[in-house]
Every structure is written in C-alpha cells, then in structure tokens.
Motif scaffolding. Structure first.
Motif, PDB file in Angstrom:
ATOM      1  N   LEU A  28      -9.209 -65.436  -9.926  1.00 54.94           N
ATOM      2  CA  LEU A  28     -10.124 -65.244  -8.797  1.00 54.94           C
ATOM      3  C   LEU A  28      -9.636 -64.167  -7.826  1.00 54.94           C
ATOM      4  N   SER A  29      -8.337 -64.121  -7.625  1.00 58.49           N
ATOM      5  CA  SER A  29      -7.779 -63.286  -6.554  1.00 58.49           C
ATOM      6  C   SER A  29      -8.019 -61.792  -6.784  1.00 58.49           C
ATOM      7  N   PRO A  30      -8.678 -61.121  -5.847  1.00 56.47           N
ATOM      8  CA  PRO A  30      -8.874 -59.674  -6.006  1.00 56.47           C
ATOM      9  C   PRO A  30      -7.557 -58.907  -5.938  1.00 56.47           C
ATOM     10  N   TRP A  31      -6.533 -59.504  -5.303  1.00 57.75           N
ATOM     11  CA  TRP A  31      -5.239 -58.814  -5.188  1.00 57.75           C
ATOM     12  C   TRP A  31      -4.495 -58.821  -6.524  1.00 57.75           C
ATOM     13  N   GLN A  32      -4.688 -59.870  -7.313  1.00 50.34           N
ATOM     14  CA  GLN A  32      -3.989 -59.972  -8.594  1.00 50.34           C
ATOM     15  C   GLN A  32      -4.809 -59.424  -9.760  1.00 50.34           C
ATOM     16  N   GLN A  33      -6.089 -59.085  -9.474  1.00 44.56           N
ATOM     17  CA  GLN A  33      -6.955 -58.637 -10.566  1.00 44.56           C
ATOM     18  C   GLN A  33      -7.160 -57.129 -10.549  1.00 44.56           C
ATOM     19  N   ASN A  34      -7.939 -56.654 -11.500  1.00 46.73           N
ATOM     20  CA  ASN A  34      -8.155 -55.210 -11.636  1.00 46.73           C
ATOM     21  C   ASN A  34      -9.455 -54.789 -10.946  1.00 46.73           C
ATOM     22  N   TRP A  35      -9.755 -53.487 -11.022  1.00 42.68           N
ATOM     23  CA  TRP A  35     -10.932 -52.976 -10.306  1.00 42.68           C
ATOM     24  C   TRP A  35     -12.252 -53.547 -10.807  1.00 42.68           C
ATOM     25  N   PRO A  36     -12.442 -53.780 -12.108  1.00 45.33           N
ATOM     26  CA  PRO A  36     -13.718 -54.395 -12.511  1.00 45.33           C
ATOM     27  C   PRO A  36     -13.980 -55.720 -11.784  1.00 45.33           C
ATOM     28  N   VAL A  37     -12.931 -56.528 -11.633  1.00 44.48           N
ATOM     29  CA  VAL A  37     -13.098 -57.802 -10.929  1.00 44.48           C
ATOM     30  C   VAL A  37     -13.279 -57.546  -9.434  1.00 44.48           C
ATOM     31  N   ARG A  38     -12.525 -56.601  -8.885  1.00 48.04           N
ATOM     32  CA  ARG A  38     -12.675 -56.288  -7.446  1.00 48.04           C
ATOM     33  C   ARG A  38     -14.093 -55.805  -7.134  1.00 48.04           C
ATOM     34  N   PHE A  39     -14.698 -55.023  -8.059  1.00 51.16           N
ATOM     35  CA  PHE A  39     -16.083 -54.571  -7.826  1.00 51.16           C
ATOM     36  C   PHE A  39     -17.026 -55.773  -7.745  1.00 51.16           C
ATOM     37  N   GLY A  40     -16.755 -56.787  -8.572  1.00 52.34           N
ATOM     38  CA  GLY A  40     -17.558 -58.007  -8.502  1.00 52.34           C
ATOM     39  C   GLY A  40     -17.427 -58.666  -7.136  1.00 52.34           C
ATOM     40  N   TRP A  41     -16.187 -58.693  -6.650  1.00 49.70           N
ATOM     41  CA  TRP A  41     -15.949 -59.263  -5.321  1.00 49.70           C
ATOM     42  C   TRP A  41     -16.672 -58.467  -4.228  1.00 49.70           C
ATOM     43  N   ILE A  42     -16.552 -57.143  -4.312  1.00 49.72           N
ATOM     44  CA  ILE A  42     -17.208 -56.301  -3.292  1.00 49.72           C
ATOM     45  C   ILE A  42     -18.716 -56.574  -3.317  1.00 49.72           C
ATOM     46  N   SER A  43     -19.265 -56.700  -4.526  1.00 50.45           N
ATOM     47  CA  SER A  43     -20.697 -56.950  -4.656  1.00 50.45           C
ATOM     48  C   SER A  43     -21.100 -58.253  -3.966  1.00 50.45           C
ATOM     49  N   ILE A  44     -20.350 -59.316  -4.236  1.00 51.11           N
ATOM     50  CA  ILE A  44     -20.689 -60.622  -3.645  1.00 51.11           C
ATOM     51  C   ILE A  44     -20.507 -60.595  -2.130  1.00 51.11           C
ATOM     52  N   VAL A  45     -19.420 -59.982  -1.682  1.00 50.23           N
ATOM     53  CA  VAL A  45     -19.162 -59.963  -0.235  1.00 50.23           C
ATOM     54  C   VAL A  45     -20.225 -59.132   0.490  1.00 50.23           C
ATOM     55  N   LEU A  46     -20.697 -58.018  -0.119  1.00 53.07           N
ATOM     56  CA  LEU A  46     -21.753 -57.221   0.522  1.00 53.07           C
ATOM     57  C   LEU A  46     -23.086 -57.970   0.546  1.00 53.07           C
ATOM     58  N   MET A  47     -23.295 -58.818  -0.458  1.00 53.91           N
ATOM     59  CA  MET A  47     -24.542 -59.594  -0.495  1.00 53.91           C
ATOM     60  C   MET A  47     -24.654 -60.510   0.720  1.00 53.91           C
ATOM     61  N   MET A  48     -23.514 -60.957   1.215  1.00 44.99           N
ATOM     62  CA  MET A  48     -23.551 -61.966   2.293  1.00 44.99           C
ATOM     63  C   MET A  48     -24.182 -61.425   3.580  1.00 44.99           C
ATOM     64  N   PRO A  49     -23.655 -60.336   4.171  1.00 43.95           N
ATOM     65  CA  PRO A  49     -24.345 -59.810   5.363  1.00 43.95           C
ATOM     66  C   PRO A  49     -25.732 -59.278   5.020  1.00 43.95           C
ATOM     67  N   GLY A  50     -25.891 -58.722   3.792  1.00 43.27           N
ATOM     68  CA  GLY A  50     -27.193 -58.172   3.387  1.00 43.27           C
ATOM     69  C   GLY A  50     -28.268 -59.249   3.385  1.00 43.27           C
ATOM     70  N   LEU A  51     -27.951 -60.392   2.799  1.00 41.56           N
ATOM     71  CA  LEU A  51     -28.936 -61.479   2.743  1.00 41.56           C
ATOM     72  C   LEU A  51     -29.109 -62.136   4.111  1.00 41.56           C
ATOM     73  N   TYR A  52     -28.028 -62.185   4.896  1.00 42.21           N
ATOM     74  CA  TYR A  52     -28.143 -62.763   6.242  1.00 42.21           C
ATOM     75  C   TYR A  52     -29.166 -61.963   7.050  1.00 42.21           C
ATOM     76  N   VAL A  53     -29.067 -60.637   6.937  1.00 39.26           N
ATOM     77  CA  VAL A  53     -30.016 -59.769   7.645  1.00 39.26           C
ATOM     78  C   VAL A  53     -31.420 -59.943   7.061  1.00 39.26           C
TER      79      VAL A  53
END
Lengths: 428, 124
Positions: free
Chosen positions: A120-145
């Motif tokens: 799960l950890s973006p710090w221990q994983q590679n960029w493909p997994v980090r991109f997934g994290w960035i996607s989910i985290v951006l969805m949060m403020p996007g959907l809130y708005v």
C-alpha cells in the motif's frame, strides 16, 4: 415484436432512453470483468483486481456521459439524465476504486501486516503504484467540489478539472502496471472521451459561431437576444435549449463559460432568439449585452415537446414561458391548449403583451396570466380540476419548486406521470 | 451522495492508517504463518524489505513474491513484456504484479517453474 420495441411499449420513452445508460454500463462492466477475471487467486487478491477493473469500467461510462453532443444526449434521453448518471457512476467508480488498494493489501495482511503496508505504501512502492495514489488523492478534493452545488460556478468549473487530472494519473497507473493487448482499449477510451469533452465542449470545437444581431429588453430583469449564424445553423425545434457562450470581444466582455438557455424563437433564416433572465453573475452581465457581441452555441438539446397529439395544459413560471412562446411563434396551434402563465407582476412578465395578442389571434389558445405578487402561487386554485384534465398532455416549465408542486398536484388529480412533461437544467 | 462520499472517504483513510500503523510496528519481523515454501527453508538467507529495496535497478534487480526474495537480474533480458512493465518492480514487494493474472495475460505454470532458479532467500 422485437424485445426493444416491446420494452418501448411498456414504459414511456424517457425512461426507456435513460435505461440505456444502465444497460450499456452493465454490458461494458460485464465484458471487462469476463476478460480480466483472475484465475485461481486468493479471494482478497481476486477482489482487489476485480474492483480495479470494475472502477475503471464505471469511470469510462461516467466519462462517456459527460460528452455533451446532441446525438448522444438524444440517445440517452437528454443532457440532464446524462449528467445525473455521470455523477452517479463517478461516485460509484470512486467508492469501488477506494476498495481496490485496500483489498490488495488485505491479501498480504494475513501473511504479515508489514507486507500489506509494503503493497500500500507509496514510499515503498514504485511510480505505477504512486500514480494510482495520486489519482485517488486528487479524486477526493475533485469530488468534494463536484458535490458542492453552492460554490460559484466559475470556481466549481475550474476545480472540477482536478478530476480530469485524476483520470490522467489513473490511466498512467493502469498502463504502467501492464494493461496490454485488448485491455489497452480501456485507458485509451478513457483518454479519448476526456479529450473529446475538453476539446469539443470546453474549448468549443463542437460549437457554432454566432453574432448577436438584436437585443430587446422585455422587462427590467429579462433580455431577449437574437443570434445570427456565421457558418452553419443549429437544426433546432421549439422547446429545445442551447448552450450559449458569449465571447470576450471588443464591444462586450463575455462570461467565457457555457450556460443553458431555452430557445424562444427559431427564424427561417437560421437566427435563434433566447430569453435571458437575470439569475446570476453571468446572466446579470448579459442584461447589458450589445449588438455585435460574438457568441458560440452548442446544441440543440432537450426533448421537451415531442409530438403534440392532443389537448394540452401548459404551465409556465417566469422565464419558463420561453419554450411555449417558441411553439406559439412557430405555427398556429392544432389542438385546444390552456396556457397558465405565473409571474410576480405585469411589469416583470416577459412576453405578456405578445401572449395577449397571440391569444386573440389563435382561437385554440386559452391564455390565463396569473400575477402572484411576492408569495408562492396557490396552484390548487390555479390548475384545472380533475374533470378538465382527462386526456390532456401537461407541459411544465419554471423554477424547480413550481414544477415539482404542479407535477404532484396534477398526479393527485389523476394525470398519469407519462402525461406530465418537464425538463431540469441542473447541469453541475 | 455527498454523505456517502464523506463516509467512504473517511473509512478509507481509517483503513489506510490502520494498515500503516500495524505494518510499520511489525516492520522487519517475519510473518507468523508462512507458506510451504517459506517453512521448508529455515537455512536460507533472510533479508528485510529495506535490504531488498537497495537492489532496485536493471543491473541489480531483486523482488519479493509471497515472502520469497528473488534476484531477477539475469532473467530481465528474457522477460517477454516491454522492460518498463517489469523494471519498476525491482527492489519491491511484487506479489501483486506477479499474481495480477487475467484472462488475457496469465503468468503461466512455466513462469512458476522458473522462480526457484532465481530464489536467493526469504524476507525477515
């Protein structure tokens, strides 16, 4: 009889067209899951993979539904149902995608919590997994708005692009994790529909250029503008609406965003008139629009008036009179029609003089203007009694509370839901 | 819809924090229960995830699959997909990537039979 035709006979056309959204979503998701369903994996890992693809399928459908093209809107029963389902599917996709990393982590949690965190950890994983994290985290403020209807539209629109960015990172996640072969079609289609929306709708490549050829002030808070086509004309019919953007030009500072307006007249030379009520920042500015202002139109959208088959009851509130004046201006009525026009005061009622004149010219039109003052109208006394509503097609246009109350009352008086027609303009 | 969004988002972060806390507090310790592979090989070398992470380049590529550490450096040129699919997993816990088998692209039993050749130890 073919199953499609049989279904059309059982339910009204609006419901049938809207049901297409669900049917196509089910087909897309089922095909995707059939193709990607893992073979002989532990239950949590299987669930993690399934939720990833299920979320991608729902997201793809959500993006298809925000592609505002008249043909697509006609197929799915209108722009409003399309946007409603765009929101629903996006939220469903988000919830499903939230479970995707958790389930993958849960699979290893039984072996060791350290392994689960390593997945799960973006710090221990590679960029493909980090991109997934960035996607989910951006969805949060996007959907809130996206779920904040009171935010001013211009801010809402800009912040909505956080979700576009989130989709791009989600696609990177999918492709870099190894989606290949036929499965590449999913990220490709997601990007194609996102780009089509941005290029054709937001940047206006799917819009036609018009110029404001006349401006008429109908009341202190309503202006009617006539737009002359510069290249091609929109093939509109009375009752439809268009999305209008007034551009910034030398003689007028436009809003630089699209707003829906119901057509009040379609002229034989292709000119289109729109009634614009001062209801917000942009429409307030448009009250002082000048002849020569440059505009772009998208559409036409809406199926408010289908074929008029018999006697009608038309109920209009304020600027909701626009689709009715468009019909009356186009052709003489062919069936007896009662038009109830609710407004605050004579001085504030667009088209009132013209409607009085039309009522004198057209014997089939029974025009009933009702000045309500500042209080809500007493619909129970204004609307016809049960006996007068038999076989009548009811068309409602006005503020949402008026449409809801009138629809409820008409159904209480025996009018079937399929005989009551109205459209919503909630496009956020 | 808004309430549903807020509720699911909150639950997601609670779950992530719970996994992070339990994962970091037990970091570096051996799994309590191991698969057959792991149980059989107490004499093997043991590595931490941090040690595996030091071997994260094409010319020195270790990965962890189901608690077993593999050195795939010699195998990388033979891997059938394009390099950018497999290289990002060097130095990582890669069970997810290895087992993300779908109808269109399964890791075959042939791939499973190759694994022992590259096995160098276990995760601590």
């Amino acid at each position: 009889m073919l199953p499609g035709k049989w279904l059309k006979h059982q339910i009204d056309m609006r419901t049938f067209k809207e049901a297409r959204v669900l049917i196509i979503t089910l087909i897309v998701v089922a095909a995707l899951l059939y193709w990607t369903y893992p073979q002989s994996l532990p239950v949590f890992r299987t669930a993690g993979i399934v939720t990833g693809w299920l979320g991608s399928g729902l997201l793809l459908m959500s993006l298809i539904l925000m592609f505002r093209e008249p043909g697509l809107a006609g197929f799915f029963g209108g722009l409003e149902p399309m946007y409603r389902w765009h929101h629903r599917l996006a939220i469903w996709a988000y919830i499903v995608l939230l479970t995707h990393p958790l389930l993958l982590a849960a699979d290893l949690w039984l072996t060791s919590p350290a392994f689960a965190w390593a997945v799960l950890s973006p710090w221990q994983q590679n960029w493909p997994v980090r991109f997934g994290w960035i996607s989910i985290v951006l969805m949060m403020p996007g959907l809130y708005v996206a779920l904040s209807p009171k935010l001013p539209y211009s801010y809402w629109r800009k912040l909505h692009h956080l979700l576009s960015l989130s989709v791009v990172f989600g696609v990177l996640h999918l492709v870099l994790l190894g989606a290949n072969g036929i499965l590449l079609i999913v990220p490709v289609l997601i990007l194609v529909f996102l780009l089509l929306r941005v290029v054709r709708s937001d940047y206006g490549l799917g819009a036609l250029p018009y110029i404001v050829s006349s401006v008429q002030h109908l009341s202190p808070t309503t202006v009617e503008i006539t737009l002359k086509p510069m290249v091609g004309t929109l093939n509109a019919v009375p009752g439809q609406f268009v999305l209008l953007e007034i551009l910034n030009s030398r003689n007028f500072d436009g809003c630089a965003e699209y707003h829906p307006f119901t057509i009040s007249e379609i002229k034989p030379d292709g000119c289109i008139s729109l009634g614009i009520k001062d209801l917000g920042d942009c429409t307030h500015r448009l009250q002082s629009i000048q002849v020569g202002a440059e505009a772009r139109l998208q559409g036409p959208f809406g199926q408010f008036f289908t074929e008029i088959k018999g006697p009608g009851l038309w109920v209009a509130g304020g600027i909701g009179i626009a689709p009715f004046i468009a019909v009356l201006r186009s052709d003489p009525l062919s069936h007896p029609t009662q038009l109830i026009y609710l407004y605050r005061a004579d001085s504030d009622a667009p088209y009132i003089a013209e409607l009085n004149a039309l009522a004198e010219q057209q014997a089939l039109l029974n025009f009933k203007p009702v000045a309500t003052g500042d209080s809500n109208p007493d619909l129970a006394s204004v609307l016809p009694d049960t006996g007068e509503l038999t076989g009548v097609e009811c068309y409602l246009c006005g503020p949402p509370f008026l449409v809801e109350s009138a629809s409820e009352l008409l159904q209480q008086r025996g009018v079937k839901h399929s005989k009551i027609h109205f459209e919503s303009f909630e496009f956020r | 819809m808004r309430k549903l969004f807020l509720l699911t988002t909150s639950l997601f972060w609670v779950a992530v924090v719970a996994i992070a806390v339990s994962g970091t507090s037990t970091s570096g310790t051996a799994p309590q229960e191991t698969t057959g592979n792991l149980a059989e090989s107490s004499a093997e070398n043991h590595f931490t995830l941090a040690e595996v992470a030091d071997h994260a380049v094409e010319k020195d590529c270790w990965m962890v699959i189901d608690g077993v550490v593999y050195d795939f450096t010699a195998y990388l040129p033979d891997h059938p997909t394009r390099p950018d699919i497999i290289l990002p997993w060097c130095g990582k816990e890669a069970s997810e990537a290895y087992k993300t088998k779908t109808r269109g692209r399964p890791h075959s039993s042939g791939a499973d039979s190759l694994l022992p050749d590259y096995r160098i130890g276990l995760i601590k």
